[in-house]
Design an enzyme around this catalytic site. Sequence first.
Site, PDB file in Angstrom:
ATOM      1  N   GLU A 439       0.831  -1.222   0.000  1.00 47.50           N
ATOM      2  CA  GLU A 439       0.000   0.000   0.000  1.00 47.50           C
ATOM      3  C   GLU A 439       0.860   1.265   0.000  1.00 47.50           C
ATOM      4  O   GLU A 439       0.507   2.270   0.626  1.00 47.50           O
ATOM      5  CB  GLU A 439      -0.977   0.012   1.189  1.00 47.50           C
ATOM      6  CG  GLU A 439      -1.875  -1.195   1.266  1.00 47.50           C
ATOM      7  CD  GLU A 439      -2.617  -1.489  -0.029  1.00 47.50           C
ATOM      8  OE1 GLU A 439      -2.782  -0.571  -0.847  1.00 47.50           O
ATOM      9  OE2 GLU A 439      -3.008  -2.647  -0.226  1.00 47.50           O
ATOM     10  N   GLY A 440       1.967   1.233  -0.699  1.00 49.96           N
ATOM     11  CA  GLY A 440       2.898   2.352  -0.738  1.00 49.96           C
ATOM     12  C   GLY A 440       3.938   2.180   0.342  1.00 49.96           C
ATOM     13  O   GLY A 440       3.619   2.226   1.532  1.00 49.96           O
TER      14      GLY A 440
END
Length: 580
Positions: A439-440
């Site tokens: 998620e980053g």
Amino acid sequence: MTPYTPPTQDQLLAIRVNAGIDEIATSEKYAHAEADLVEAIVEGVGQFAAGEFAPLNRIGDLEGAKLENGVVRLPEGFKEAYNSYVEQGWNAIASPEEHGGQGLPFTLSCNVLENLGSANMAFCLLPMLSVGAIEALEHHGSNDQKAKYLPDLVSGKWSGTMNLTEPAAGSDVGALRSTAVPIEDGEHAGKYKIAGQKIYITWGEHELAENIIHLVLARLPDAPEGSRGISLFVVPKYHLNDDGSLGNHNDLRCVSLEHKLGINASPTCVMSYGDNDECIGEIVGEPNRGLMAMFTMMNNARINVGNQGAQIAERATQQAISYAIDRVQSARAGSPDKTPVAIIEHPDVRRMILRMKSLTEAVRALLYYCAGQVDRGTIGDADAKNRAEILVPLLKAWGTDIGVEVAGIGIQIHGGMGFVEETGAAQHWRDSRIAPIYEGTNGIQAADLVTRKLSLEGGDAMISLFEEIARDAAHETSLAALATDCAHVVIWMRDEASLDDRLAGSVPYCTMAAVAVAGWQLMKQAEAVANGAAPSLSETKPVSVRFFLDRIVPEAHGLKAGAIAGSDLLYSISTEKLAG
């Protein structure tokens, strides 16, 4: 592996003090989030997680998900536990009432996931991704798409995924190559043929839910290059008949499962779309605006990944304490009694356990403060919405770093028994290690903090946060000084630093900022307990908060030098010399 015991009282304290659930419940939208209902939900989901999800954690790690003839199989017990989760309504807590949800605050959805993830992080990823898919469709789907997909996603009868990453793209989503070609006529006129391959798709294939609703990023034929040319499509595993029943299997498949360091019961899939040129999807929102729609889902997911830091830290702490109480070794140093004692009596083990507890409680406080700001933003508080935007990268990055640190300390407390798999302590660390990546990555979170989030209100949104902390913490000298330092770094980054300078200092600054906010929220908890809140925590909470303020906050002060050091040293030698 030690059974999971829900930390219900600490969760309720954080929900009341840090999220401010009572104030949120004064709004018309969330008026039914009354105190007795909140308590019933927190206690109920904790018991469910401990009884249904936790017993599957170890077997899920040992046996894992397996791909057999195109079908993903989970160990025995997973199907029954998921069915119970759906039947009891836990998936629907915060979803819109018009689609079968309970319409409760996001804060309570976070608590559902916290308990499920502490019990079984790999399993919890299934409902976690569905929550994000629901939010993306709720905000960006057409009325027809909402009516078609949301009721069964909300109930949990169907699950959802997000499909961004491709083999050649990685974190650079703008480089993706998957395509979407409009269908001009026939039964699928107005829809699109989807083709491409996606990797790292969490729960991309399984048999626990009746259908899987994939949200897929792809390019239209005339799309501009880069991230400005990405559209979002909803691609179901099974087509839907006119009456809403499941039809034929769509042209998509799981090619393989990744062999991972941890979260082995979570099938991380390589997904292929359109092998036979017959994968059908519908566009969600406007053409070439897919990344904006997907970011709705990603923002939700980033909060929930930060939540995983609290989850794995809680489980690792419980296991370490249990082991430290049972493990007898050596007499207490300086004691005239030379009888061996439990290792929890030794000073350094006691220090490690207090560090684990204080860090876990700090991430939880930050989590619910962030969730409360999200809820306030939902009911129209623009300042709270901006503050939530700032808090998301702090929670995702620092929260997951703490999950890894606490799980690592747990191994240390176990000693050699932590380094072998039989105790289960190693599983917590292995599971935790993905959270700073997906998620980053945490570096991307820190970059987001010092670029997009720093620019909110010209920097004033961040400065006002730290000024508020400094005022509230005037009697806590070290915390007030850290908050003041955080404000000064914002001003330096805004007014003097180059973009390279800001990015070079982004990670230490992100940690500084997170520690300041978490310490502030812990301080509020301690004040509430001193005034009679959570009597069962009256002895432990002051000590864990004191440990954080006296030992963790001073560590964060030392990060200021790195935050403002600039980028010159990083580029003072050539890449060739650096690599040599």
